[in-house]
Structures are given as structure tokens and as C-alpha cells.
Design an enzyme around this catalytic site. Structure first.
Site, PDB file in Angstrom:
ATOM      1  N   PRO A 186       0.823  -1.221   0.000  1.00  0.00           N
ATOM      2  CA  PRO A 186       0.000   0.000   0.000  1.00  0.00           C
ATOM      3  C   PRO A 186       0.854   1.269   0.000  1.00  0.00           C
ATOM      4  O   PRO A 186       0.358   2.344  -0.317  1.00  0.00           O
ATOM      5  CB  PRO A 186      -0.848  -0.110   1.272  1.00  0.00           C
ATOM      6  CG  PRO A 186      -0.254  -1.208   2.074  1.00  0.00           C
ATOM      7  CD  PRO A 186       0.570  -2.068   1.168  1.00  0.00           C
ATOM      8  N   ARG A 220      -5.091  -9.068 -20.088  1.00  0.00           N
ATOM      9  CA  ARG A 220      -6.085  -8.725 -21.105  1.00  0.00           C
ATOM     10  C   ARG A 220      -5.526  -7.794 -22.175  1.00  0.00           C
ATOM     11  O   ARG A 220      -6.141  -7.625 -23.222  1.00  0.00           O
ATOM     12  CB  ARG A 220      -7.349  -8.141 -20.452  1.00  0.00           C
ATOM     13  CG  ARG A 220      -7.150  -6.807 -19.801  1.00  0.00           C
ATOM     14  CD  ARG A 220      -8.411  -6.341 -19.094  1.00  0.00           C
ATOM     15  NE  ARG A 220      -9.434  -5.858 -20.017  1.00  0.00           N
ATOM     16  CZ  ARG A 220      -9.406  -4.677 -20.636  1.00  0.00           C
ATOM     17  NH1 ARG A 220      -8.397  -3.848 -20.437  1.00  0.00           N
ATOM     18  NH2 ARG A 220     -10.368  -4.311 -21.445  1.00  0.00           N
TER      19      ARG A 220
END
Ligand code: 6GU
Length: 261
Positions: free
Chosen positions: A88, A157
Site C-alpha cells: 500500500p 487482457r
């Protein structure tokens, strides 16, 4: 593309057997290799963590299993992989980063549990490999595994041959092009009336120019409503008169220029 993932939960990556990614792997477009970090421990408990120096909550992942694992996976290769450490506190993972990763032949992901990996591992490999510490958003996950799933899907993708319809990548929100910087608008399919809700008649008109204009109006409105900070980054020079009218109707005002830089 080859993707290696070193984790104490390799079973977490079962979703990579499914759907688009699963098919890309079956077709040989994507070579995913999972590794159990604990295979590079040497004690009976297969220990990967220890208490943090300086005190504080939680545990820190020990450097030795990580370095042995990374060396075993990436070690002697002439063209080493890009090493991606999800955290994070990393740089934001954006579509731009996904496109850069999709152009790489080999990625190595090192997702951590607990409070993260001993920082000396990043110091060591930052000098030897191309190392990125990346965050997928401003919230805290229990570990980097879910972030790796997100990144692998966003990257895979984009690989040539993975998506059936070549247009779907260039039409993405965040893709460069005519709709650059705008969120995608709403989409519809049959039936033309469903539970009393009509498909916007313009989409049935066959007037491709008017449809493109309507879609752009919708994209502008949605961007102002959901992501005003993205709207603020639009280049006014790329907006036509109708764009400015739609923004105006949506009560959007460009913020004053930032004088700080
Ligand atoms: Cl990459 N890891 C973890 N543990 N939490 C996150 C994250 C990554 N990105 C956002 N939150």
C-alpha cells in the site's frame, strides 16, 4: 509472457485457472508459475516472519527466504524479470503501468503478508533487477495476493490475442485515444424495453455520428459525477463547443491553475 508469483498462499491464485486468464494460459499466451515461499525455508516450522526491529505491531517477513526464492526463480537468467512488490506504500498501479508491464516478457510478483518484507530485500534487488513497489489503491489489504490477481488480470487482457475483440482495449476508460481521460458511459443490449426502461432511442437510430456524440456527452457527465478530479485534468484545448456545454450543464468548472509548480 511469463509470470512468476512467490507467495505463502499459492492456492490463492486458483482464479488464474478461470475465464480469460485461464484460456490465455491454455492457449500458451501466458505462462504462470506459482511458487511456495516456504519451500525456501530451512527450519522445521518453515518460518517466514519475525518480530520487527524497533518494536511495533505485527510481524515482518524475513529476508532470507525471499532472497533464496527470488534467486532460484530469476537468478541466472540473462534477461531478468521485472520484480513487482505489491504494497500500500507503493506507486499507484494505473492503466499506464499495466501497458508497460504488458510489453515485458517476464514479470515476477512478490506479494507479502504481515507488515511487509524486510526492506533490505528491496535494497538488494533494486540494484540488481528492475524493482517496482506498487499499490492498487488507497485502502489496505491483508496481503499482496489480491493485488497480484488484479494486476495480472489488468496486464493479461492487454496481451496480443487474449481478448477476442481488439477494439475493447482501445475503448477502455483510461485508454489513450478519442475518449482519453473520460470514463466510459452506459451500455445497453436487447430487449429495447425492459421493465418499462427504454434503451435511449438515439442508439437505435443508426446515425453513427449522433451516437458517437451522445456517448461522449454521457462519458463527460459520468466523469464529472464520479471522478471530478479526472475532469479537472482534461485539456481544454481538446474540448469542442458541445463538450464545454455538457460540462457547463453538469455544473463543472475547471479549477484555477495550480501556482505551486
Ligand atoms: Cl499492493 N497490498 C496491500 N497489502 N494492500 C494494498 C495494496 C497492496 N494496494 C492497496 N492496498
Amino acid at each position: 509472457m511469463r509470470v512468476d508469483i512467490i507467495s505463502i498462499f499459492p492456492e490463492y491464485f486458483a482464479p488464474l485457472d478461470v475465464s480469460l486468464i485461464g484460456k490465455a494460459r491454455q492457449r500458451g499466451l501466458l505462462d504462470v508459475r506459482l511458487h511456495q515461499l516456504r519451500d525456501w525455508t530451512h527450519d522445521v516450522h518453515r518460518t517466514v516472519d519475525d518480530t520487527p526491529y524497533g518494536g511495533g505491531p505485527g510481524m515482518v517477513m524475513k529476508p532470507e527466504p525471499w532472497s533464496e526464492a527470488i534467486d532460484a526463480v530469476a537468478g541466472s537468467a540473462p534477461e531478468p524479470p521485472r520484480l513487482v512488490v505489491p504494497t500500500p506504500s507503493g506507486r499507484p498501479f494505473t492503466q499506464e503501468v499495466a501497458l508497460a508491464y504488458a510489453a515485458e516478457p517476464w514479470l515476477l510478483f512478490a506479494p507479502a503478508r504481515y507488515e511487509g518484507i524486510d526492506s533490505r530485500v528491496m535494497a538488494e534487488y533494486g540494484d540488481r533487477l528492475r524493482l517496482d513497489e506498487v499499490s492498487i489503491g488507497d485502502y489496505v489489504l491483508a496481503g499482496g495476493e489480491a493485488a497480484v490477481l488484479v494486476m495480472v488480470e489488468a496486464v493479461a487482457r492487454l496481451l496480443p490475442g487474449v481478448l477476442g475483440n481488439a477494439g475493447s482495449v482501445t475503448d477502455d476508460s483510461f485508454a489513450p485515444g478519442a475518449m482519453a481521460g473520460l470514463l466510459e458511459g452506459p451500455v445497453y443490449t436487447k430487449p429495447p424495453v425492459w421493465r418499462g426502461h427504454e434503451v435511449p432511442p438515439i442508439l437505435l437510430s443508426g446515425n453513427h455520428g449522433a451516437i458517437a456524440r451522445w456517448r461522449r456527452d454521457q462519458a463527460l457527465r459520468r466523469t464529472v459525477a464520479n471522478r471530478p478530479e479526472l475532469a479537472a485534468r482534461l485539456d481544454p484545448g481538446t474540448l469542442d463547443k458541445r463538450d464545454r456545454q455538457v460540462l457547463d450543464e453538469a455544473s463543472f468548472r475547471f479549477p484555477p491553475e495550480d501556482m505551486a509548480d
